[in-house]
Design a protein around this motif. Structure first.
Motif, short mmCIF file in Angstrom:
data_model
loop_
_atom_site.label_atom_id
_atom_site.label_comp_id
_atom_site.label_asym_id
_atom_site.label_seq_id
_atom_site.Cartn_x
_atom_site.Cartn_y
_atom_site.Cartn_z
N CYS B 3 0.84 -1.19 0.00
CA CYS B 3 0.00 0.00 0.00
C CYS B 3 0.88 1.24 0.00
CB CYS B 3 -0.91 0.02 1.21
SG CYS B 3 -1.84 1.58 1.36
N CYS B 6 0.22 3.57 3.18
CA CYS B 6 0.81 2.98 4.38
C CYS B 6 2.33 3.14 4.34
CB CYS B 6 0.45 1.51 4.51
SG CYS B 6 -1.25 1.26 5.04
N CYS B 27 -4.30 -0.64 0.47
CA CYS B 27 -4.79 -1.64 1.42
C CYS B 27 -6.27 -1.44 1.66
CB CYS B 27 -4.02 -1.54 2.73
SG CYS B 27 -4.47 -0.05 3.66
N HIS B 30 -7.30 2.00 2.87
CA HIS B 30 -7.04 3.18 2.03
C HIS B 30 -7.72 3.14 0.67
CE1 HIS B 30 -3.52 3.83 4.87
NE2 HIS B 30 -4.34 4.88 5.03
ZN ZN Z 1 -2.85 1.44 3.41
#
Ligand code: ZN
Ligand code: ZN
Lengths: 247, 70
Positions: B3, B6, B27, B30
């Motif tokens: 991600c 992240c 992810c 998100h």
């Molecule tokens: Zn994420």
């Protein structure tokens, strides 16, 4: 899908646009050329100003009105704006039988309101000189010939609708433009033979308006504009289905 | 793929989806999933909204950029 009520209003409005602008252009042409001296009996006044250009102008008035109706209302009701098209789509199982009558009613009412509104907007000359743009066979054209001409004209219109719009393999987006221009072309050639109605509703409106407002009574010719377009459109729908079938 | 968002926050989360506009890996936390209506028909038939929708995965950036046009 929009309710049948909404689609009824859309068909009514679309046919109103077609008859107000299209048949209106024919009436205006007759009003402008009134009093002139045509050189042949085949010329009733349309053609006196610019020859075939008069018919091209009338054809384009129809064609552009059809463009407007198709792009504005096509996704609501399908914008058939022509009983022959509705019946032909039904004949090849592309349109539900129980909706044929309401669609045709909407088209007839829209066409009639257009002719009456045109007379109200322009005045009685539109009826007495322009005949509200009613169609009738031209001098020297027989009843059978007129049916044949309307049949061939509507056949060409319907085969275009089938190939350009009904067939989902066709390029999307251009249908309204192509079909409008197709009608303009057909009217340019066939206008001075039968008026090139191609559409029972388009002839019904001016006939009704002329009758109610003291113009000519032309109903004896109505079968031409009923039989020719419906037979032509159904023949085109079946032929296109055959031509485009897999085998 | 990991991600992207992240990763910027110093975390190492596996991506579950990709933003269709910018290609960012995303992810579960998100990604933004939208449902896009599908219409059938149109001239000479009435247009009809189909029952099923088509999913469209976007990242937060693209979602907010495009939202102004919807
Ligand atoms: Zn994420
Ligand atoms: Zn993105």
């Amino acid at each position: 899908m929009p309710s049948l009520n909404k689609r009824f209003i859309a068909e009514l409005l679309g046919t109103f646009i077609l008859v107000f602008f299209g048949a209106g252009a024919a009436a205006i042409t007759l009003m402008i050329s009134a009093g002139g001296n045509p050189t042949t009996p085949f010329n009733i006044g349309i053609g006196l100003l610019g020859g075939l250009g008069d018919w091209l102008a009338i054809g384009l008035a129809f064609g552009l009105a059809i463009c407007a109706a198709i792009y504005a209302l096509g996704r609501i009701s399908g914008a058939h704006i022509n009983p022959a098209v509705t019946i032909a789509l039904w004949s090849v199982k592309k349109f539900p039988g129980k909706e044929v009558a309401p669609y045709i009613a909407a088209q007839i009412i829209g066409a009639s309101l257009a002719s009456l509104s045109f007379a109200a907007a322009v005045g009685m000359d539109a009826v007495t000189l322009g005949g509200l743009g009613a169609t009738a066979p031209f001098p020297g054209i027989g009843y059978g010939q007129a049916i044949l001409v309307e049949g061939i004209g509507t056949f060409l219109l319907m085969i275009t609708i089938m190939g350009v719009a009904v067939d989902r393999k066709a390029t999307p987006g251009f249908a309204g433009l192509v079909i409008g221009l197709t009608v303009a072309g057909i009217i340019t050639t066939l206008g001075n033979i039968t008026g090139s109605s191609l559409n029972p509703a388009r002839t019904f409106g001016p006939y009704l308006g002329d009758m109610l407002l003291g113009g000519s009574n032309l109903w004896a010719f109505y079968p031409i504009y009923l039989i020719g377009p419906i037979v032509g459109a159904i023949a085109a729908a079946f032929l296109y289905n055959y031509l485009s079938s897999e085998n | 793929m990991k991600c992207y968002i992240c990763a910027q926050e110093g975390k190492d989360t596996d991506a579950l989806a990709i933003c269709i506009v910018c290609g960012m890996g995303l992810c579960q936390d998100h990604l933004i999933r939208q449902e896009v209506d599908v219409w059938e028909g149109g001239y000479p038939f009435p247009a009809e909204k189909l029952e099923k929708t088509v999913p469209r995965i976007l990242c937060g950036f693209c979602y907010h950029s495009l939202k102004g046009r919807e």
